[in-house]
Scaffold this active site. Structure first.
Site, PDB file in Angstrom:
ATOM      1  N   GLY A 516       0.827  -1.195   0.000  1.00 44.37           N
ATOM      2  CA  GLY A 516       0.000   0.000   0.000  1.00 44.37           C
ATOM      3  C   GLY A 516       0.861   1.244   0.000  1.00 44.37           C
ATOM      4  N   GLY A 518       0.573   5.681   1.020  1.00 42.32           N
ATOM      5  CA  GLY A 518      -0.206   6.790   1.535  1.00 42.32           C
ATOM      6  C   GLY A 518       0.648   8.021   1.670  1.00 42.32           C
ATOM      7  N   ASP A 634      -6.812   9.351  13.342  1.00 39.63           N
ATOM      8  CA  ASP A 634      -6.778   9.028  11.899  1.00 39.63           C
ATOM      9  C   ASP A 634      -7.469   7.691  11.648  1.00 39.63           C
ATOM     10  OD1 ASP A 634      -6.256   9.548   9.264  1.00 39.63           O
ATOM     11  OD2 ASP A 634      -4.249   8.685   9.289  1.00 39.63           O
TER      12      ASP A 634
END
Length: 827
Positions: A516, A518, A634
């Site tokens: 992933g 971000g 978050d």
């Protein structure tokens, strides 16, 4: 008397009406199915009766998926596939000898189960359509015959395809002749038992595609699609004596594999949202076709031409090769040592060329030697042309030509092809080698000195960085009200990984290992020497997250132990590198599952409710039950990771804040988080508390129920976000419209509606109106309580002009990571 007759007639008419209205799944001797009547399984997933294929007037008795429009009808089994009835006079019934038969209006039998059994009372047998789509003929509870033992073009969950080489019995799929003719076509599919079990497709009996051997977990000839083997619960049983069978247990009713009339095997699943059959995995395509390029070649899809000779080989016929005819394959440029008549006085032996990411060739043989002796076993056999070692299969050897090799982009195995020693040498200039050697020797001393100095400097830096972590930990603890000073020795038990180690286990942070990405950087999958799989979070130097955020995450998560929080295994600080090492979560992220139409179907309501409950309990631990009171700040779908059993774990504590003593609320000029999940008082004023996380929890809860991400409304002119959309439907009394169609038909409507209610309570504009996490858990577990009516959520009527500066874009409150972009693959 007249009243009694009237009641009798009314009762009879009611019984007759039941015959046509109820979902009956059993056909007994005393009943029959006419052309206009059907059996429906319980639950009503499948239907059995008469149908006509597209562009055909023939009537066939078959099984198809229920509750799907007629023009999208998907038939999975046909009884009289070779003998259609030409009118609507057909009937399905139990014959006098107890068999299930299909007859026309003149009594001619078009199909029968054709069981040879002692003639007894036919009243003892009946036919039943099971929830799996299996049509069975039973005598009491004993199965006499079943359609799953006579598969056709569809492979359903719990169905088995098999081959027994000793008895010759085969259960294989066979395509229809055409879309309008269900009689057997030219294509078939099944399993091959020996020498290794594998799947295969045939056209007119000739191999069209093969999956490669089964190693106990996957087929070695499948590309990156092999991960679906685990996803769909495929199981292969092999007695190593010629009998092998395969089944899968994917828990979705509207799902099957289909062998179509063109010879393609594909996965099919029904999309309620689109009212269409969607297709996923499909083969063969291009290089999947068996022996497309001939012997000693490699085929790679996407290249033009797709075929190439492997190193050390050349086309057998350049003329045919240049015409695009690759079937003649390639031949060796240089003979192997044992093939040369007199070796020409050369003592140079053979070696092996390593080919990575390959589909293994056809017809391997097993050697009983171990991994270390596998290469030597091949070299000692003059006819051996390649070897490969697999922990599940052992040492595999190939003799003669290598057929049906394919090069994949991200998966596959490393195949070792035997070549003459001269072919393994690189074409280098002797003088260049001498010059390079001299230059290398000249710099050797300098390099050794530089490396030694660098090693000393790195060791000092590691010591300094580790000390900084310990001091930061001490500072946090010393500020806690009544907290016990931290034991540095215990913190030192958390491994301090070296950069070289993490680079090695992630293949130098290869793109193929990226899980992933971000705003913080990227996450990579790795595997330690002892076999443990890990996820390495590597902070980007341009992310804006410095040592404070990094230390904050190490400090926070190292103190937390809960089944719904991800576990930190270690960290790395080296130069500009900042890395965190977590346990690997094979279930990916919640965000990934909700955004993938295939994975989303794995999430039935019970699984989703379990995920909601797990997130709440993890958040409850952070807010109330841990020694530290922690606000995550978050919380979002990409930070909820799922283990192999789809249990949720909260991750990513880089932005978390610790509350001390009686502190309930704090403020900051540095607003961080992800737009769409931030509470209004935090996004607009910098105030955060437990209720800030509750707001994020509410958004996630609505995402889980709806199956839609909050960001999916970015281009929607009618609704600002998911909360606004849910609020509109709630006020209109249409809350069920919000629910994901995948779970809408499950019998939990009240519980699902209650979760929508709780989600709206969590995203209310004012923090004081939102429930605490402990109250949310109580609401979820108490079905009979009355919940307060939700008030209008935040950000409903506050759509800002694209040119206007939002509070989180101002220079004073600019976030270093206010909007993170995350891939749909979890860590």
């Amino acid at each position: 008397m007249g009243r009694s007759r009237f009641l009798l007639l009314l009762t009879l008419s009611f019984v007759v009406s039941l015959r046509f209205c109820l979902c009956v799944d059993v056909l007994s001797f005393s009943t029959e199915l006419k052309d206009s009547e059907t059996l429906v399984s319980s639950p009503s997933t499948f239907r059995f009766g008469f149908f006509s294929p597209v562009n055909s007037k023939g009537r066939y008795a078959g099984v198809w998926f229920n509750n799907i429009p007629a023009q999208k009808q998907a038939v999975v089994w046909v009884a009289n596939k070779d003998s259609p009835i030409n009118d609507s006079s057909g009937k399905i019934l139990i014959s006098k000898d107890g068999n299930l038969v299909v007859i026309d209006g003149r009594g001619h039998v078009h199909w029968s189960t054709n069981l040879s059994r002692p003639l007894g009372s036919p009243n003892t047998t009946h036919a039943r359509l099971l929830s799996t789509g299996n049509l069975v003929l039973q005598e009491g509870d004993k199965k006499l015959w079943e359609s799953f033992e006579h598969p056709q073009n569809a492979f359903l969950p719990t169905m088995t395809i098999s081959t027994d080489a000793r008895t010759g019995k085969r259960l294989i799929l066979r395509s229809w002749k055409s879309l309008s003719d269900p009689s057997p076509g030219r294509y078939s599919a099944g399993v091959i038992p020996l020498p290794f079990p594998e799947l295969a497709l045939w056209k007119d009996g000739l191999m069209l595609w093969r999956s490669g051997p089964w190693n106990g977990q996957n087929f070695l000839g499948l590309p990156e699609r092999d991960s679906r083997i685990d996803l769909y619960g495929f199981k292969l049983a092999n007695d190593n004596r010629g009998s092998v069978s395969m089944s899968f247990g994917y828990n979705q009713s509207m799902y099957h594999f289909l062998l179509d009339t063109e010879g393609h095997a594909m996965e099919k699943y029904w999309s309620e949202a689109n009212q269409e059959w969607s297709s996923g995995l499909m083969f063969p395509i291009n290089c999947d076709i068996y022996a497309k390029c001939g012997q000693f070649t490699s085929c790679q899809s996407g290249l033009d031409p797709p075929c190439k000779c492997i190193k050390g080989f050349e086309p057998r016929s350049y003329q045919e090769w240049n015409r695009g005819n690759w079937t003649q394959g390639c031949v060796r440029k240089t003979l192997l040592q044992c093939q040369r008549a007199n070796n020409n006085g050369s003592r140079e032996g053979d070696g092996f060329l390593r080919l990575k990411k390959m589909k293994v060739p056809n017809n391997p043989q097993r050697s009983e030697v171990n991994e270390q002796d596998c290469p030597g076993s091949c070299l000692r056999n003059c006819s051996c042309t390649a070897y490969f070692y697999d922990t599940g299969l052992g040492c595999l050897l190939w003799s003669g030509d290598l057929i049906d090799m394919q090069e994949f982009l991200t998966s596959g195995v490393t195949l070792h092809v035997r070549l003459a020693g001269s072919e393994l040498k690189t074409s280098s200039n002797r003088s260049l080698v001498i010059v390079i050697t001299i230059v290398g020797c000249a710099f050797l001393v300098a390099v050794i000195v530089l490396l030694a100095l660098r090693k000393v400097a790195k060791r000092r830096e590691k010591t300094r960085n580790a000390r900084l972590l310990f001091e930061r930990m001490e500072a946090l603890n010393s500020n806690e009200s009544g907290a016990i000073a931290v034991n540095q020795n215990k913190l030192k038990e958390l491994p301090l990984f070296e950069y070289q180690v993490l680079a090695a286990v992630t293949e130098n942070f290869a793109v193929t290992n990226k899980l992933g990405e971000g705003g913080f950087g990227s996450v990579y999958k790795g595997k330690l020497r002892e076999g443990q799989e890990i996820a390495v979070k590597r902070l980007s130097q341009t992310s804006g997250q410095g040592l404070d955020e990094f230390v904050n995450e190490v400090v926070v998560i190292s103190k937390l132990q809960h089944r719904n929080l991800v576990r930190l295994l270690g960290f790395c600080i080296e130069g500009e590198e900042r890395m965190l090492v977590y346990e690997f979560m094979p279930g990916n992220s919640l965000d990934a599952c909700l955004s993938d139409p295939v994975k989303q179907r794995l999430l039935d309501w019970k699984t989703r409710f379990n995920i909601i409950d797990g997130i709440c309990r993890g958040l409850m631990y952070l807010h109330r039950d841990s020694r530290l009171r922690i606000i995550h700040r978050d919380l979002k779908g990409s930070n909820i990771l799922l283990d192999e059993n789809l249990n949720p774990k909260i991750s990513d504590f880089g932005l978390a804040r610790i509350f001390r003593g009686n502190e309930d609320e704090a403020s900051t000029l540095r607003v961080v988080g992800t737009y769409g999940y931030m509470a209004p008082e935090y996004a607009l004023g910098g105030l955060f508390s437990e209720k800030s996380d509750v707001f994020s929890l509410g958004v996630i809860l609505l995402e889980i129920v709806s199956g839609r991400r909050n960001s999916s409304f970015n281009n929607d002119d009618q609704n600002l976000n998911l909360s606004a959309y849910a609020w509109k439907l709630w006020n209109d009394g249409e809350a069920t419209t919000l629910v994901d169609p995948v779970i809408l038909e499950e019998c939990f409507e009240n519980q699902i509606r209650r979760c929508v209610h709780i989600g709206l309570l969590c995203v209310q504009d004012h923090a004081n109106d939102r429930p605490s996490v402990s109250t949310v858990i109580w609401m979820l577990s108490t079905e009979n309580s009355n919940l307060p009516e939700p008030k209008q959520p935040a950000f409903i009527a506050r759509r800002v002009s694209p040119d206007a500066e939002s509070p989180w874009e101002s220079e004073q409150r600019a976030s270093i990571n206010n909007v993170s972009i995350t891939e749909i693959i979890g860590r």
